[in-house]
Design a protein around this motif. Structure first.
Motif, short mmCIF file in Angstrom:
data_model
loop_
_atom_site.label_atom_id
_atom_site.label_comp_id
_atom_site.label_asym_id
_atom_site.label_seq_id
_atom_site.Cartn_x
_atom_site.Cartn_y
_atom_site.Cartn_z
N GLU A 148 67.81 24.01 9.40
CA GLU A 148 66.85 23.73 8.34
C GLU A 148 65.54 24.46 8.61
OE1 GLU A 148 65.02 19.71 6.44
OE2 GLU A 148 67.21 19.87 6.52
N GLN A 149 64.98 25.00 7.55
CA GLN A 149 63.74 25.78 7.65
C GLN A 149 62.81 25.36 6.52
OE1 GLN A 149 62.94 30.33 6.57
NE2 GLN A 149 64.28 30.15 8.34
N PHE A 150 61.54 25.15 6.86
CA PHE A 150 60.55 24.78 5.86
C PHE A 150 59.55 25.91 5.72
CE2 PHE A 150 56.37 22.91 4.80
CZ PHE A 150 56.68 22.35 3.57
N ARG A 151 59.40 26.40 4.51
CA ARG A 151 58.44 27.48 4.29
C ARG A 151 57.61 27.20 3.04
NH1 ARG A 151 62.56 32.17 4.55
NH2 ARG A 151 60.78 33.54 4.25
N VAL A 152 56.49 27.90 2.92
CA VAL A 152 55.57 27.67 1.82
C VAL A 152 55.24 29.02 1.18
CG1 VAL A 152 53.33 26.76 1.09
CG2 VAL A 152 54.59 25.65 2.96
N LEU A 153 55.30 29.05 -0.17
CA LEU A 153 54.85 30.21 -0.92
C LEU A 153 53.43 29.91 -1.39
CD1 LEU A 153 58.01 30.85 -3.16
CD2 LEU A 153 57.59 31.55 -0.81
N PHE A 154 52.47 30.68 -0.93
CA PHE A 154 51.07 30.48 -1.28
C PHE A 154 50.72 31.40 -2.46
CE2 PHE A 154 51.47 29.39 3.20
CZ PHE A 154 50.83 28.17 3.25
N LEU A 155 50.10 30.81 -3.51
CA LEU A 155 49.82 31.55 -4.74
C LEU A 155 48.33 31.63 -5.02
CD1 LEU A 155 52.48 29.76 -7.00
CD2 LEU A 155 52.82 31.74 -5.52
N ASP A 156 47.90 32.71 -5.69
CA ASP A 156 46.50 32.85 -6.07
C ASP A 156 46.26 32.23 -7.45
OD1 ASP A 156 47.45 34.64 -7.95
OD2 ASP A 156 46.74 36.43 -6.90
N LYS A 157 45.08 32.46 -8.01
CA LYS A 157 44.73 31.85 -9.29
C LYS A 157 45.60 32.35 -10.44
CE LYS A 157 39.89 30.91 -8.12
NZ LYS A 157 38.46 31.20 -8.44
N LYS A 158 46.16 33.56 -10.26
CA LYS A 158 47.03 34.12 -11.29
C LYS A 158 48.50 33.76 -11.04
CE LYS A 158 44.02 38.06 -12.24
NZ LYS A 158 43.92 39.55 -12.27
N ASN A 159 48.72 32.87 -10.08
CA ASN A 159 50.08 32.46 -9.69
C ASN A 159 50.91 33.61 -9.13
OD1 ASN A 159 50.02 29.67 -10.19
ND2 ASN A 159 50.22 30.02 -12.39
N GLN A 160 50.23 34.58 -8.56
CA GLN A 160 50.92 35.66 -7.87
C GLN A 160 51.04 35.31 -6.39
OE1 GLN A 160 48.54 39.11 -9.00
NE2 GLN A 160 50.06 39.64 -10.56
N LEU A 161 52.10 35.79 -5.78
CA LEU A 161 52.39 35.45 -4.39
C LEU A 161 51.40 36.10 -3.43
CD1 LEU A 161 54.48 33.91 -2.64
CD2 LEU A 161 55.76 36.05 -2.49
N ILE A 162 50.70 35.27 -2.65
CA ILE A 162 49.82 35.77 -1.60
C ILE A 162 50.61 35.96 -0.31
CG2 ILE A 162 47.80 35.29 -0.15
CD1 ILE A 162 46.77 33.47 -2.39
N ALA A 163 51.39 34.94 0.02
CA ALA A 163 52.16 34.97 1.27
C ALA A 163 53.33 34.02 1.18
CB ALA A 163 51.26 34.60 2.45
N ASP A 164 54.37 34.36 1.90
CA ASP A 164 55.55 33.51 2.06
C ASP A 164 55.69 33.29 3.56
OD1 ASP A 164 58.04 32.37 2.33
OD2 ASP A 164 59.13 34.18 1.77
N GLU A 165 55.43 32.08 4.01
CA GLU A 165 55.39 31.84 5.45
C GLU A 165 56.30 30.69 5.87
OE1 GLU A 165 51.41 31.39 6.88
OE2 GLU A 165 50.79 33.39 6.19
N VAL A 166 57.01 30.91 6.97
CA VAL A 166 57.82 29.86 7.57
C VAL A 166 56.88 28.95 8.36
CG1 VAL A 166 59.67 29.33 9.19
CG2 VAL A 166 59.83 31.37 7.76
N MET A 167 56.80 27.69 7.96
CA MET A 167 55.91 26.75 8.62
C MET A 167 56.59 26.04 9.79
SD MET A 167 53.15 27.20 6.87
CE MET A 167 52.07 25.86 7.37
N ASN A 168 57.92 25.92 9.68
CA ASN A 168 58.65 25.28 10.78
C ASN A 168 60.14 25.51 10.65
OD1 ASN A 168 58.87 23.77 13.18
ND2 ASN A 168 57.29 22.35 12.47
N ARG A 169 60.81 25.55 11.81
CA ARG A 169 62.27 25.61 11.86
C ARG A 169 62.74 24.39 12.63
NH1 ARG A 169 60.99 31.17 12.29
NH2 ARG A 169 62.16 32.45 10.82
#
Length: 249
Positions: A148-169
């Protein structure tokens, strides 16, 4: 004229006397197979190739000699599908006899290239208007992960992807999530919204009670910062479940 005189050896097998002409050697059945397979692929036949032949083509580069068809079939038997083979870790791949460092790297390189292409497709436009590309990326990235892997897609004000980061495995059925860490990273990236993503190695993407509780905790941590959670996606071999579509968010 040379005469072939045979006797039996100690094991009872025919044996030629010294000086007798040896029997002609049979050509290995796989000789020419690589060239024929490449020709079929170059002639536009890639979509028609079965999965084991696609794997053969990939293995040709790492294993320049010999018959790799049995190895390709062994990989499919071990992992269940071409997608699962490419999604397996290098260490898992090397548990299959015949797969060494070079072959494992070749297969992981294909997976990485596919992920980057999918991520680029999801990043070019606001994720809300390219939802199908986002779902395809999430499924490719996580559906066949063994843990199992938990990751977060961080978005800017235009809902465009800033970063896709694995927060934990984590383990086969749990990845610890720390809401404060998600909030801290969102502030560092000046994110206006996030999409939470994790996988279920079991294959069933149905959210669990623990998933719902964890989402609530992250939402509370982000609410004070005015950072929205657009969705929580759960990926599995059977598809991708959306908290928003299920009415859980």
């Amino acid at each position: 004229m040379t005469h072939r005189l045979a006797v039996e050896d100690a094991a009872g097998q025919p044996e030629l006397w010294a000086g007798a002409s040896p029997a002609p050697k049979r050509a290995a059945h796989y000789l020419g197979h690589r060239d024929r397979l490449r020709e079929r692929a170059l002639a536009g036949g890639l979509p028609a190739l079965p999965d084991y032949e696609v794997l053969e083509l990939l293995l040709f580069r790492a294993i320049p000699r010999g018959d790799v068809k049995p190895l390709a079939k062994a990989l499919l038997a071990r992992f269940g599908s071409l997608a699962a083979v490419l999604g397996a870790s290098a260490e898992e791949l090397k548990t299959v006899s015949g797969i060494g460092e070079a072959a494992a790297l070749e297969l992981k390189l294909v997976q990485e290239a596919a992920l980057r292409a999918a991520r680029a497709a999801a990043s070019k436009r606001p994720v809300i208007s390219s939802w199908s590309a986002l779902l395809a990326y999430v499924k490719q990235a996580l559906a066949h992960e063994a843990r199992e892997q938990f990751r977060v897609l961080f978005l800017d004000k235009k809902n465009q992807l800033i970063a896709d980061e694995v927060m934990n495995r984590g383990t086969v059925d749990h990845a610890p999530v720390y809401p404060r860490e998600v909030a801290r990273r969102a502030l560092e990236l000046s994110a206006s919204a996030v999409i939470l993503v994790h996988n279920h190695p079991s294959g069933d993407p149905t959210p669990s009670a623990a998933d719902v509780d964890m989402t609530r905790q992250v939402a509370e941590a982000l609410k004070a910062l005015r950072i929205a959670i657009h969705d929580h996606l759960v990926a599995g071999r059977d598809g991708v479940a959306s908290f928003k579509a299920l009415g859980l968010l």
